[in-house]
Design a protein around this motif. Structure first.
Motif, PDB file in Angstrom:
ATOM      1  N   LEU A 148       0.816  -1.218   0.000  1.00 45.14           N
ATOM      2  CA  LEU A 148       0.000   0.000   0.000  1.00 45.14           C
ATOM      3  C   LEU A 148       0.847   1.265   0.000  1.00 45.14           C
ATOM      4  O   LEU A 148       0.450   2.289  -0.548  1.00 45.14           O
ATOM      5  CB  LEU A 148      -0.935  -0.003   1.220  1.00 45.14           C
ATOM      6  N   GLY A 149       2.037   1.195   0.578  1.00 46.18           N
ATOM      7  CA  GLY A 149       2.884   2.379   0.652  1.00 46.18           C
ATOM      8  C   GLY A 149       3.740   2.631  -0.576  1.00 46.18           C
ATOM      9  O   GLY A 149       4.538   3.582  -0.598  1.00 46.18           O
ATOM     10  N   MET A 150       3.595   1.809  -1.619  1.00 41.83           N
ATOM     11  CA  MET A 150       4.409   2.019  -2.819  1.00 41.83           C
ATOM     12  C   MET A 150       4.110   3.363  -3.469  1.00 41.83           C
ATOM     13  O   MET A 150       2.935   3.718  -3.645  1.00 41.83           O
ATOM     14  CB  MET A 150       4.135   0.919  -3.857  1.00 41.83           C
ATOM     15  N   PRO A 151       5.135   4.128  -3.868  1.00 42.74           N
ATOM     16  CA  PRO A 151       4.870   5.312  -4.686  1.00 42.74           C
ATOM     17  C   PRO A 151       4.323   4.885  -6.044  1.00 42.74           C
ATOM     18  O   PRO A 151       4.622   3.774  -6.524  1.00 42.74           O
ATOM     19  CB  PRO A 151       6.248   5.971  -4.820  1.00 42.74           C
ATOM     20  N   LEU A 152       3.521   5.745  -6.675  1.00 48.17           N
ATOM     21  CA  LEU A 152       2.886   5.375  -7.935  1.00 48.17           C
ATOM     22  C   LEU A 152       3.904   5.035  -9.017  1.00 48.17           C
ATOM     23  O   LEU A 152       3.663   4.175  -9.861  1.00 48.17           O
ATOM     24  CB  LEU A 152       1.959   6.490  -8.411  1.00 48.17           C
ATOM     25  N   LYS A 153       5.060   5.699  -8.994  1.00 50.81           N
ATOM     26  CA  LYS A 153       6.074   5.435 -10.032  1.00 50.81           C
ATOM     27  C   LYS A 153       6.626   4.012  -9.933  1.00 50.81           C
ATOM     28  O   LYS A 153       7.204   3.497 -10.896  1.00 50.81           O
ATOM     29  CB  LYS A 153       7.206   6.454  -9.947  1.00 50.81           C
ATOM     30  N   LEU A 154       6.435   3.379  -8.773  1.00 52.23           N
ATOM     31  CA  LEU A 154       6.803   1.974  -8.611  1.00 52.23           C
ATOM     32  C   LEU A 154       5.589   1.067  -8.761  1.00 52.23           C
ATOM     33  O   LEU A 154       5.651   0.020  -9.416  1.00 52.23           O
ATOM     34  CB  LEU A 154       7.450   1.756  -7.242  1.00 52.23           C
ATOM     35  N   ALA A 155       4.450   1.465  -8.181  1.00 58.31           N
ATOM     36  CA  ALA A 155       3.257   0.617  -8.158  1.00 58.31           C
ATOM     37  C   ALA A 155       2.706   0.366  -9.557  1.00 58.31           C
ATOM     38  O   ALA A 155       2.310  -0.756  -9.891  1.00 58.31           O
ATOM     39  CB  ALA A 155       2.181   1.256  -7.276  1.00 58.31           C
ATOM     40  N   ILE A 156       2.660   1.407 -10.391  1.00 60.75           N
ATOM     41  CA  ILE A 156       2.027   1.265 -11.711  1.00 60.75           C
ATOM     42  C   ILE A 156       2.812   0.317 -12.615  1.00 60.75           C
ATOM     43  O   ILE A 156       2.234  -0.645 -13.151  1.00 60.75           O
ATOM     44  CB  ILE A 156       1.816   2.640 -12.361  1.00 60.75           C
ATOM     45  N   PRO A 157       4.124   0.510 -12.811  1.00 59.36           N
ATOM     46  CA  PRO A 157       4.841  -0.477 -13.636  1.00 59.36           C
ATOM     47  C   PRO A 157       4.871  -1.868 -13.024  1.00 59.36           C
ATOM     48  O   PRO A 157       4.886  -2.870 -13.744  1.00 59.36           O
ATOM     49  CB  PRO A 157       6.258   0.109 -13.769  1.00 59.36           C
ATOM     50  N   SER A 158       4.842  -1.950 -11.699  1.00 56.44           N
ATOM     51  CA  SER A 158       4.800  -3.260 -11.059  1.00 56.44           C
ATOM     52  C   SER A 158       3.510  -3.993 -11.418  1.00 56.44           C
ATOM     53  O   SER A 158       3.512  -5.204 -11.664  1.00 56.44           O
ATOM     54  CB  SER A 158       4.928  -3.102  -9.541  1.00 56.44           C
ATOM     55  N   ALA A 159       2.390  -3.254 -11.478  1.00 57.08           N
ATOM     56  CA  ALA A 159       1.109  -3.864 -11.855  1.00 57.08           C
ATOM     57  C   ALA A 159       1.106  -4.286 -13.321  1.00 57.08           C
ATOM     58  O   ALA A 159       0.549  -5.334 -13.677  1.00 57.08           O
ATOM     59  CB  ALA A 159      -0.028  -2.890 -11.578  1.00 57.08           C
ATOM     60  N   PHE A 160       1.716  -3.478 -14.194  1.00 54.65           N
ATOM     61  CA  PHE A 160       1.812  -3.880 -15.603  1.00 54.65           C
ATOM     62  C   PHE A 160       2.734  -5.082 -15.764  1.00 54.65           C
ATOM     63  O   PHE A 160       2.517  -5.925 -16.649  1.00 54.65           O
ATOM     64  CB  PHE A 160       2.305  -2.716 -16.464  1.00 54.65           C
ATOM     65  N   ASN A 161       3.750  -5.186 -14.918  1.00 56.69           N
ATOM     66  CA  ASN A 161       4.606  -6.371 -14.907  1.00 56.69           C
ATOM     67  C   ASN A 161       3.762  -7.606 -14.618  1.00 56.69           C
ATOM     68  O   ASN A 161       3.882  -8.644 -15.291  1.00 56.69           O
ATOM     69  CB  ASN A 161       5.695  -6.179 -13.835  1.00 56.69           C
ATOM     70  N   ALA A 162       2.873  -7.506 -13.611  1.00 57.94           N
ATOM     71  CA  ALA A 162       1.974  -8.618 -13.287  1.00 57.94           C
ATOM     72  C   ALA A 162       1.048  -8.938 -14.453  1.00 57.94           C
ATOM     73  O   ALA A 162       0.772 -10.104 -14.753  1.00 57.94           O
ATOM     74  CB  ALA A 162       1.164  -8.273 -12.035  1.00 57.94           C
ATOM     75  N   MET A 163       0.568  -7.898 -15.122  1.00 60.71           N
ATOM     76  CA  MET A 163      -0.315  -8.091 -16.273  1.00 60.71           C
ATOM     77  C   MET A 163       0.396  -8.854 -17.392  1.00 60.71           C
ATOM     78  O   MET A 163      -0.213  -9.677 -18.092  1.00 60.71           O
ATOM     79  CB  MET A 163      -0.801  -6.734 -16.788  1.00 60.71           C
ATOM     80  N   ALA A 164       1.686  -8.607 -17.550  1.00 63.19           N
ATOM     81  CA  ALA A 164       2.448  -9.288 -18.604  1.00 63.19           C
ATOM     82  C   ALA A 164       2.445 -10.802 -18.420  1.00 63.19           C
ATOM     83  O   ALA A 164       2.400 -11.555 -19.400  1.00 63.19           O
ATOM     84  CB  ALA A 164       3.883  -8.766 -18.627  1.00 63.19           C
ATOM     85  N   HIS A 165       2.492 -11.268 -17.163  1.00 63.04           N
ATOM     86  CA  HIS A 165       2.440 -12.717 -16.924  1.00 63.04           C
ATOM     87  C   HIS A 165       1.149 -13.307 -17.485  1.00 63.04           C
ATOM     88  O   HIS A 165       1.148 -14.377 -18.103  1.00 63.04           O
ATOM     89  CB  HIS A 165       2.516 -13.020 -15.422  1.00 63.04           C
ATOM     90  N   LEU A 166       0.056 -12.606 -17.260  1.00 62.23           N
ATOM     91  CA  LEU A 166      -1.251 -13.104 -17.677  1.00 62.23           C
ATOM     92  C   LEU A 166      -1.453 -12.978 -19.178  1.00 62.23           C
ATOM     93  O   LEU A 166      -2.046 -13.858 -19.809  1.00 62.23           O
ATOM     94  CB  LEU A 166      -2.340 -12.341 -16.924  1.00 62.23           C
ATOM     95  N   VAL A 167      -0.963 -11.882 -19.760  1.00 60.06           N
ATOM     96  CA  VAL A 167      -1.097 -11.694 -21.206  1.00 60.06           C
ATOM     97  C   VAL A 167      -0.388 -12.820 -21.954  1.00 60.06           C
ATOM     98  O   VAL A 167      -0.911 -13.374 -22.919  1.00 60.06           O
ATOM     99  CB  VAL A 167      -0.548 -10.309 -21.628  1.00 60.06           C
TER     100      VAL A 167
END
Length: 348
Positions: A157-176
């Protein structure tokens, strides 16, 4: 009936509890354990609290963490832990901390536990990578899969957005990539659709609100959990090979590279995908062309990266294509040097 095979892994997942509570619940009764902890300095206070827990005899804290897990760091950490003989190696942090733990359990006799603080997904896989002399080697080994994974929402929850957003897209890449994996099956297909919907809805809500609320974090963390699980259960194609080449061999940030490559690699694959695969993306992302939808979302969230901005030298694109052409892996679109070069030029 369409036959399929499906391999899952023995791991206990605790979702939504605080780290100390989850650890206390899972420490064995009647004996004390020595814990080796891999965590950066910013988690030092939590490591101190772990050392005070009932059932913990001692805590040995290794705090040096580097992306892409250099072989030299593995040897340094091994030297730190080997004589201390920890019963459990507990990784507290993102993919780099967990990756170091994975490399170590192949070297020392211990059990691996993890509590991710990002959406990396590494905690749910049997995949590890080690960099040595400018080349990153990625392998699978069931011994590196953590036995206990704690998804503590307060850690991410404490992640800055500049870290959280690409981290979420990284997770999306696994599923794609799981959609078109040759090991895809009815179970992973349903998991993939669930994970993509969670990540996409969470990122759209993040775009709307502009802050990482507890509700958005829960959506993204659950999507990342599913993404990591699926990543472990099917093989990956061009996207992940390219991300490891560009990140591990040229020193580019891991989650940023995954974010950047996502729409470009999906576009590269698109015409070779079947109707069912294309429809699964459309159901997850809505009407329109999924690669364009993903790129538009990235632009709206401020993560529309390019290779030049991330630090790749133009002359290194040829080397990157050479690495990709030398690899052997299943992929829906054939590996074509000219088309791969064009893809990287677009991303540049």
């Amino acid at each position: 009936m369409n036959p399929f095979s499906y391999k899952t892994h023995a791991v206990k997942v605790v979702f939504g509890k605080r780290t100390l509570e989850a650890l206390q619940d899972n420490l064995p009764e009647g004996r004390t354990l020595k814990l080796g902890v891999i965590a950066s300095k910013r988690n030092a206070d939590l490591v101190t609290e772990i050392a005070k827990m009932d059932g913990v005899e001692a805590v040995f804290h290794f705090e040096r963490i580097t992306q892409h897990v250099p072989r030299t760091l593995v040897e340094e950490a091994k030297g730190f832990f080997v004589d201390k003989k920890p019963d459990i190696l507990f990784c507290l942090g993102g993919g780099s901390a967990i990756g170091l733990g994975k490399a170590l359990v192949l070297e020392i006799d211990t059990e691996l536990w993890a509590a991710p603080s990002t959406y990396s997904g590494s905690e749910m896989t049997n995949i590890y990578g080690i960099s040595d002399e400018g080349v990153k080697t990625v392998k699978r080994d069931d011994r590196v899969h953590p036995k206990l994974v704690i998804f503590d929402p307060y850690l991410s929850l404490g992640m800055p957005l500049k870290l959280a957003i690409p981290s979420a897209f990284n997770a999306m890449a696994h599923l794609v990539e799981a959609v078109y994996s040759p090991e895809s099956n009815p179970i992973t297909e349903n998991l993939t659709q669930l994970g993509l919907s969670k990540l996409f809805s969470g990122l759209k809500e993040l775009k709307k609100k502009g802050i990482l609320t507890p509700e958005i974090n829960q959506e993204l963390l659950f999507g990342a959990y599913v993404g990591g699980k699926v990543l472990c259960e099917v093989s990956m194609g061009l996207h992940h090979k390219a991300a490891h080449v560009l990140g591990g061999n040229f020193g580019l940030e891991h989650s940023n590279i995954h974010t950047l490559l996502l729409p470009y690699v999906l576009e590269y694959q698109w015409e070779y995908l079947g109707d069912l695969q294309q429809n699964l993306y459309s159901e997850a992302f809505g009407f329109g062309h999924p690669p364009s939808i993903i790129r538009d979302l990235q632009e709206n969230l401020g993560v529309a990266y390019d290779l030049r901005g991330l630090g790749l030298k133009q002359e290194d694109m040829t080397k990157a294509v050479d690495y990709l052409m030398a690899m052997s892996y299943p992929n829906p679109a054939p590996m074509n040097r000219e088309k791969l070069t064009q893809m990287l030029k677009k991303a540049y």
